[in-house]
Design a protein around this motif. Sequence first.
Motif, mmCIF file in Angstrom:
data_model
loop_
_atom_site.group_PDB
_atom_site.id
_atom_site.type_symbol
_atom_site.label_atom_id
_atom_site.label_comp_id
_atom_site.label_asym_id
_atom_site.label_seq_id
_atom_site.Cartn_x
_atom_site.Cartn_y
_atom_site.Cartn_z
ATOM 1 N N GLY A 61 0.829 -1.189 0.000
ATOM 2 C CA GLY A 61 0.000 0.000 0.000
ATOM 3 C C GLY A 61 0.862 1.236 0.000
ATOM 4 O O GLY A 61 2.086 1.158 0.057
ATOM 5 N N HIS A 83 -4.068 4.046 0.495
ATOM 6 C CA HIS A 83 -4.718 2.895 -0.138
ATOM 7 C C HIS A 83 -3.840 1.665 0.072
ATOM 8 O O HIS A 83 -2.607 1.748 -0.022
ATOM 9 C CB HIS A 83 -4.908 3.106 -1.646
ATOM 10 C CG HIS A 83 -5.888 4.180 -1.981
ATOM 11 N ND1 HIS A 83 -7.213 4.131 -1.615
ATOM 12 C CD2 HIS A 83 -5.734 5.347 -2.664
ATOM 13 C CE1 HIS A 83 -7.832 5.213 -2.044
ATOM 14 N NE2 HIS A 83 -6.950 5.969 -2.676
ATOM 15 N N LEU A 84 -4.494 0.538 0.327
ATOM 16 C CA LEU A 84 -3.810 -0.735 0.532
ATOM 17 C C LEU A 84 -4.362 -1.781 -0.417
ATOM 18 O O LEU A 84 -5.508 -1.670 -0.875
ATOM 19 C CB LEU A 84 -4.033 -1.234 1.965
ATOM 20 C CG LEU A 84 -3.636 -0.318 3.109
ATOM 21 C CD1 LEU A 84 -4.094 -0.912 4.434
ATOM 22 C CD2 LEU A 84 -2.147 -0.074 3.112
ATOM 23 N N PRO A 86 -6.135 -5.324 -1.005
ATOM 24 C CA PRO A 86 -7.123 -5.991 -0.142
ATOM 25 C C PRO A 86 -6.485 -6.936 0.879
ATOM 26 O O PRO A 86 -6.917 -6.989 2.036
ATOM 27 C CB PRO A 86 -8.003 -6.754 -1.135
ATOM 28 C CG PRO A 86 -7.913 -5.943 -2.393
ATOM 29 C CD PRO A 86 -6.479 -5.448 -2.435
ATOM 30 N N GLN A 89 -5.118 -5.164 4.113
ATOM 31 C CA GLN A 89 -6.053 -4.506 5.029
ATOM 32 C C GLN A 89 -6.212 -5.334 6.305
ATOM 33 O O GLN A 89 -6.323 -6.551 6.262
ATOM 34 C CB GLN A 89 -7.393 -4.281 4.344
ATOM 35 C CG GLN A 89 -7.268 -3.279 3.219
ATOM 36 C CD GLN A 89 -8.550 -3.064 2.452
ATOM 37 O OE1 GLN A 89 -9.622 -3.494 2.862
ATOM 38 N NE2 GLN A 89 -8.440 -2.405 1.313
ATOM 39 N N GLY A 90 -6.189 -4.642 7.436
ATOM 40 C CA GLY A 90 -6.331 -5.308 8.727
ATOM 41 C C GLY A 90 -5.068 -5.975 9.230
ATOM 42 O O GLY A 90 -5.101 -6.672 10.242
ATOM 43 N N GLY A 94 -1.685 -0.135 7.231
ATOM 44 C CA GLY A 94 -2.297 1.194 7.214
ATOM 45 C C GLY A 94 -1.890 2.014 8.425
ATOM 46 O O GLY A 94 -1.535 3.194 8.310
ATOM 47 N N ASN A 121 -17.434 4.200 1.812
ATOM 48 C CA ASN A 121 -16.294 3.519 2.423
ATOM 49 C C ASN A 121 -16.330 3.664 3.952
ATOM 50 O O ASN A 121 -15.442 4.290 4.542
ATOM 51 C CB ASN A 121 -14.994 4.090 1.847
ATOM 52 C CG ASN A 121 -13.783 3.262 2.189
ATOM 53 O OD1 ASN A 121 -13.887 2.214 2.817
ATOM 54 N ND2 ASN A 121 -12.621 3.743 1.785
ATOM 55 N N ALA A 124 -13.145 2.994 5.989
ATOM 56 C CA ALA A 124 -12.123 4.045 6.083
ATOM 57 C C ALA A 124 -12.463 5.043 7.173
ATOM 58 O O ALA A 124 -11.572 5.547 7.857
ATOM 59 C CB ALA A 124 -11.962 4.751 4.739
ATOM 60 N N PHE A 127 -11.472 3.302 10.337
ATOM 61 C CA PHE A 127 -10.009 3.265 10.409
ATOM 62 C C PHE A 127 -9.462 4.604 10.891
ATOM 63 O O PHE A 127 -8.671 4.666 11.833
ATOM 64 C CB PHE A 127 -9.441 2.900 9.024
ATOM 65 C CG PHE A 127 -7.961 3.093 8.888
ATOM 66 C CD1 PHE A 127 -7.075 2.180 9.437
ATOM 67 C CD2 PHE A 127 -7.443 4.181 8.197
ATOM 68 C CE1 PHE A 127 -5.699 2.360 9.310
ATOM 69 C CE2 PHE A 127 -6.082 4.360 8.056
ATOM 70 C CZ PHE A 127 -5.208 3.446 8.614
#
Length: 162
Positions: A61, A83-84, A86, A89-90, A94, A121, A124, A127
């Motif tokens: 990302g 942006h990462l 998929p 993510q988690g 990020g 989103n 986001a 996040f």
Amino acid sequence: MRIRQARAADAAAIADIVNAIIKDTLVTFTTDERSNESIAKDIEARGRGYLVAEQEKQVLGFATISPFRSGPGYAQCRELTIHLTPDAQGQGAGRALIAALESDARKDGVHVLVAGISSANPGAVAFHTALGFEQVGRMPEVGRKWGKWLDLVLMQKIISGE
């Protein structure tokens, strides 16, 4: 995983991430895909304000900061983009990107970071909230993509004590 300054050689990997988001999601309102060349120019222009997360030489990302608005009164305010992939993510990429971006921004005298997030989103928004950003506004139906009106959620974080 490590966070580092982006290089022109990362442009193709970044283009893959961002163009998939442009083509397949409502995360961004734009429909114009990015070229490797335009991303390489952005990396060069932003310098320390363009970071990537990588693991085993694969870009997971990226995060950037850019001026929020023009004019000297906004000089200490920056807008961020993150942006990462998929799969990333988690996984902490990020959070690590934002922490590094904030550290660099503080060194550059930035007082406020702003995030403009598509209402499509909610992940986001969650996040950014978890990282200390506060929702400061919502602009109804300012974006349109795929025949849908979309709201822009504005969030900010004050990062300096001045």
